[in-house]
Design a protein around this motif. Structure first.
Motif, PDB file in Angstrom:
ATOM      1  N   GLY A 241      45.723  15.738  -4.454  1.00 53.34           N
ATOM      2  CA  GLY A 241      44.677  14.426  -3.298  1.00 53.34           C
ATOM      3  C   GLY A 241      45.487  12.975  -3.778  1.00 53.34           C
ATOM      4  O   GLY A 241      45.749  11.936  -3.628  1.00 53.34           O
ATOM      5  N   ILE A 245      47.629   9.882  -2.227  1.00 56.45           N
ATOM      6  CA  ILE A 245      47.673   9.294  -1.359  1.00 56.45           C
ATOM      7  C   ILE A 245      48.554   8.390  -2.008  1.00 56.45           C
ATOM      8  O   ILE A 245      48.691   7.058  -0.846  1.00 56.45           O
ATOM      9  N   MET A 278      39.962   6.332   2.904  1.00 53.03           N
ATOM     10  CA  MET A 278      39.617   7.677   2.492  1.00 53.03           C
ATOM     11  C   MET A 278      38.415   7.903   1.427  1.00 53.03           C
ATOM     12  O   MET A 278      37.796   9.121   1.873  1.00 53.03           O
ATOM     13  N   THR A 309      42.228  14.282   1.818  1.00 54.42           N
ATOM     14  CA  THR A 309      43.582  12.980   1.580  1.00 54.42           C
ATOM     15  C   THR A 309      45.030  14.141   1.925  1.00 54.42           C
ATOM     16  O   THR A 309      45.139  13.386   2.562  1.00 54.42           O
ATOM     17  N   SER A 313      46.369  11.536   4.626  1.00 56.27           N
ATOM     18  CA  SER A 313      48.532  11.865   4.598  1.00 56.27           C
ATOM     19  C   SER A 313      49.438  12.242   5.205  1.00 56.27           C
ATOM     20  O   SER A 313      50.314  11.608   5.174  1.00 56.27           O
TER      21      SER A 313
END
Length: 485
Positions: A241, A245, A278, A309, A313
């Motif tokens: 995660g 990011i 987020m 995430t 993303s």
């Protein structure tokens, strides 16, 4: 338009694909697999195509590249690369041609949607090739192309501008080739660091390399049917995660960090907004699934962080069956489809910077409604935005929604339910991969019709090239013979 220049560039793309497939071909012998013939035929096909193109082009000079040839080179490079990258799936008999094209386009555009129903039967060398398409596509075929071909660096601005996402194509360094090389170094360094961390956390080398490449590319291909959920490890999910990011952040900022320091991250409005989004979405989803699905607090936070995430993303990893989550949590993740990551990253979506501009524009219009005589300016990172930029952002947002609507109609012709079609197209345009329902957490795109897969492959390409690079080809004046470009 000089067709020979475009074909010359395509010949180099074909050669590049052939060279890239040498590694999985070598691995077939290391693993003792009998799929080496699939890669040999694929490499031979790519080299023959490259040789034929070079013979046809003769003395064509890529230095004469114009904006029109640049647009065409970008578009047809992705089409050709997907065709050639899908050949091993066809030659091995894993997928039919439409599904193979879908799989390779998904890999190169870092979408992560898969048409393979069972990954357990896929040879490891083909799994490696599947992951390599992610890694190559993540940095961008054309960015790699520019970095490795200095002889066209003078004209490469057209390729670079057509490839790099976001409304502000700020370059790290004055020379485009130097910029591309800097991006590759950062990209490679993050991949190596993540591979090492995943190995420390217990992944074997094969798993660590595959997931590191897929994560930094914000792709989402895993070598397991249940994706990251296979490992049942909170530490792996947290690390992935965090790196998802990072991969969705602006790589130009990361270069500036090496020159100036970490303060540039906190000075960038887009990156700060992305982190806040987020954080907020993670808390909202966690609270929802803890309350409704009775998740333990720690597990709920980890699962929410990972899936938010993953979708925010546009990576598309799956750690659990989120289709069983409440509608509120799923809608939050669907919003992540559209927002995407930051400009200058490997992520898809509309991009955070555009949403910031749209929100500031709406706020300015509301103020203008109350104060009609007031002259209002819109600022981004303390700089006044030109009116042209604001119009371009609004135009992009409109076309994004229109493309999702039109392609959703096409998908429904194949019998897919409306909600699955809309979320599926949105997922592919945004380069996420998994959606909801029949193409959700525990499903694949294997059962989608051939027409549907080709339409979704087009959605992936449109999203990866930020719509207008492809849509410009539909204009009549693009195909006119005028030299005024």
């Amino acid at each position: 338009m000089d067709i020979k220049i475009i074909i010359l560039l395509l010949s180099k793309i074909a050669s590049g694909i052939a060279i890239a497939q040498v590694l999985p071909l070598f691995l077939t012998f290391c693993y003792g697999e009998d799929c080496y013939t699939s890669f040999i035929f694929s490499i031979a096909t790519a080299l023959l195509f490259s040789f034929a193109c070079k013979r046809y082009c003769g003395d064509a000079d890529a230095k004469e590249l114009s904006v029109r040839e640049g647009i065409a080179a970008v578009f047809f490079s992705w089409i050709l690369a997907a065709l050639l990258a899908g050949l091993p799936y066809c030659f091995e008999g894993l997928l039919d041609p439409a599904s193979a094209y879908f799989e390779s386009m998904s890999g190169l555009t870092t979408t992560g949607a898969t048409a393979i129903a069972n990954l357990d039967i896929v040879p490891r060398s083909i799994i490696i090739w599947r992951t390599m398409t992610h890694w190559i596509g993540g940095i961008g075929i054309i960015v790699l192309f520019v970095a490795l071909l200095p002889q066209i660096a003078g004209s490469a601005v057209y390729l670079f501008n057509a490839e790099v996402s976001g409304f502000s194509n700020s370059r790290i360094l004055p020379r485009i080739r130097t910029t591309a090389v800097a991006l590759i170094y950062i990209y490679l360094l993050l991949t190596i660091i993540l591979t090492g961390i995943l190995a420390i956390l217990g992944m074997n080398t094969f798993d660590a390399v595959n997931h590191a490449c897929s994560t930094i590319a914000t792709g989402g291909f895993s070598n397991y049917n249940n994706s990251v959920g296979h490992f049942q490890s909170a530490s792996i999910e947290i690390v992935l995660g965090f790196f998802m990011i990072l991969a969705a952040g602006n790589f130009a900022l990361y270069y500036q960090v090496t020159q100036v320091g970490l303060k540039v991250l906190w000075q960038d409005l887009e990156f700060k907004s992305y982190l806040f989004m987020m954080f907020l979405f993670t808390l909202l989803v966690a609270a929802n699934i803890i309350y409704v699905n009775d998740y333990p607090v720690q597990e709920g936070l980890v699962k929410a962080f990972f899936q938010v995430t993953s979708f925010g993303s546009t990576t598309g990893y799956v750690s659990c069956d989120y289709d069983q989550w409440p509608s509120f949590a799923k809608l939050i993740m669907a919003i992540c489809y559209f927002t995407g990551g930051c400009a200058g990253s490997t992520a898809g979506g509309i991009k955070i910077c555009r949403f910031i501009v749209l929100l500031k524009t709406v706020a300015a219009e509301l103020r203008h409604t109350l104060h009609p005589q007031m002259l209002l300016n819109i600022y981004y990172n303390k700089r006044r935005l030109p009116t042209e930029t604001i119009i371009n952002v609004s135009r992009f947002f409109f076309m994004y929604i229109l493309v999702v609507a039109v392609l959703s109609l096409v998908i429904t012709l194949g019998g897919m339910p409306v909600d699955d079609a809309v979320f599926g197209v949105a997922s592919c345009v945004s380069s996420v991969g998994p959606a909801f329902g029949s193409i959700g957490a525990t499903s694949t795109y294997a059962d989608v019709s051939h027409m549907g897969k080709l339409a979704l492959a087009l959605a992936m390409l449109l999203g990866r090239l930020e719509l207008f690079t492809v849509l410009a080809l539909l204009r009549k004046e693009y195909w006119r013979s005028s030299k005024r470009w």
